[in-house]
Design a protein around this motif. Structure first.
Motif, short mmCIF file in Angstrom:
data_model
loop_
_atom_site.label_atom_id
_atom_site.label_comp_id
_atom_site.label_asym_id
_atom_site.label_seq_id
_atom_site.Cartn_x
_atom_site.Cartn_y
_atom_site.Cartn_z
N ALA A 180 -6.99 5.48 -2.05
CA ALA A 180 -5.62 5.64 -2.55
C ALA A 180 -4.76 4.42 -2.23
O ALA A 180 -4.01 3.93 -3.08
CB ALA A 180 -4.99 6.90 -1.95
N VAL A 181 -4.88 3.91 -1.02
CA VAL A 181 -4.10 2.73 -0.62
C VAL A 181 -4.52 1.51 -1.45
O VAL A 181 -3.68 0.75 -1.93
CB VAL A 181 -4.25 2.46 0.89
CG1 VAL A 181 -3.70 1.10 1.27
CG2 VAL A 181 -3.56 3.56 1.69
N THR A 182 -5.82 1.34 -1.63
CA THR A 182 -6.31 0.22 -2.44
C THR A 182 -5.80 0.32 -3.87
O THR A 182 -5.37 -0.68 -4.46
CB THR A 182 -7.85 0.20 -2.42
OG1 THR A 182 -8.30 0.13 -1.07
CG2 THR A 182 -8.39 -0.97 -3.20
N GLY A 183 -5.82 1.50 -4.43
CA GLY A 183 -5.31 1.69 -5.80
C GLY A 183 -3.84 1.41 -5.91
O GLY A 183 -3.37 0.82 -6.88
N ALA A 184 -3.08 1.80 -4.90
CA ALA A 184 -1.63 1.55 -4.92
C ALA A 184 -1.34 0.05 -4.87
O ALA A 184 -0.48 -0.44 -5.61
CB ALA A 184 -0.97 2.26 -3.75
N PHE A 185 -2.04 -0.67 -4.02
CA PHE A 185 -1.81 -2.10 -3.93
C PHE A 185 -2.24 -2.82 -5.20
O PHE A 185 -1.56 -3.73 -5.67
CB PHE A 185 -2.52 -2.71 -2.72
CG PHE A 185 -1.80 -2.49 -1.43
CD1 PHE A 185 -0.53 -3.01 -1.23
CD2 PHE A 185 -2.38 -1.77 -0.41
CE1 PHE A 185 0.15 -2.81 -0.04
CE2 PHE A 185 -1.72 -1.56 0.79
CZ PHE A 185 -0.45 -2.09 0.97
N SER A 186 -3.34 -2.44 -5.78
CA SER A 186 -3.80 -3.14 -6.98
C SER A 186 -2.90 -2.85 -8.18
O SER A 186 -2.64 -3.73 -8.99
CB SER A 186 -5.25 -2.77 -7.30
OG SER A 186 -5.34 -1.41 -7.66
N SER A 187 -2.38 -1.63 -8.31
CA SER A 187 -1.49 -1.35 -9.43
C SER A 187 -0.15 -2.04 -9.25
O SER A 187 0.46 -2.49 -10.21
CB SER A 187 -1.29 0.15 -9.61
OG SER A 187 -0.61 0.70 -8.50
N ASN A 188 0.31 -2.19 -8.03
CA ASN A 188 1.55 -2.91 -7.75
C ASN A 188 1.39 -4.39 -8.09
O ASN A 188 2.28 -5.00 -8.66
CB ASN A 188 1.96 -2.73 -6.28
CG ASN A 188 3.31 -3.31 -5.98
OD1 ASN A 188 4.16 -3.40 -6.86
ND2 ASN A 188 3.52 -3.70 -4.75
#
Length: 91
Positions: A18-26
């Motif tokens: 979830a954290v990785t996905g949040a950073f990549s979408s940002n």
């Protein structure tokens, strides 16, 4: 024993994903805003008025030009600026 380890590792893995996905979408949102289509202007001298011309980009590449003589186009620092001195590039 295996189920206890699985119960501990699975929530940590879900949080990591979830954290990785949040950073990549940002990062993708920032990159899409970074390079935008800009209005290109022509001018004959630094003191002359900016004449509206073609659309260009601020993504680094080939210099944005117009016409057979390939006159270089420039952008404004903001829409209300009187001068156009920002280097623009082809889309």
């Amino acid at each position: 024993m295996k189920t206890e380890i699985l119960k501990m590792i699975l929530p940590m893995a879900v949080i990591a994903v979830a954290v990785t996905g949040a950073f990549s979408s940002n990062a993708m949102n920032k990159n899409s805003k970074a390079f935008a289509i800009k209005q290109g202007y022509t001018h004959t001298s630094p003191s002359s008025a900016c004449n509206i011309s073609n659309q260009c980009s601020d993504a680094i590449g080939d210099i944005c030009t117009v016409g057979l003589e390939e006159q270089q186009l420039f952008g404004k620092t903001n829409p209300n600026a009187a001068t156009c001195n920002v280097i623009l590039y082809k889309q």
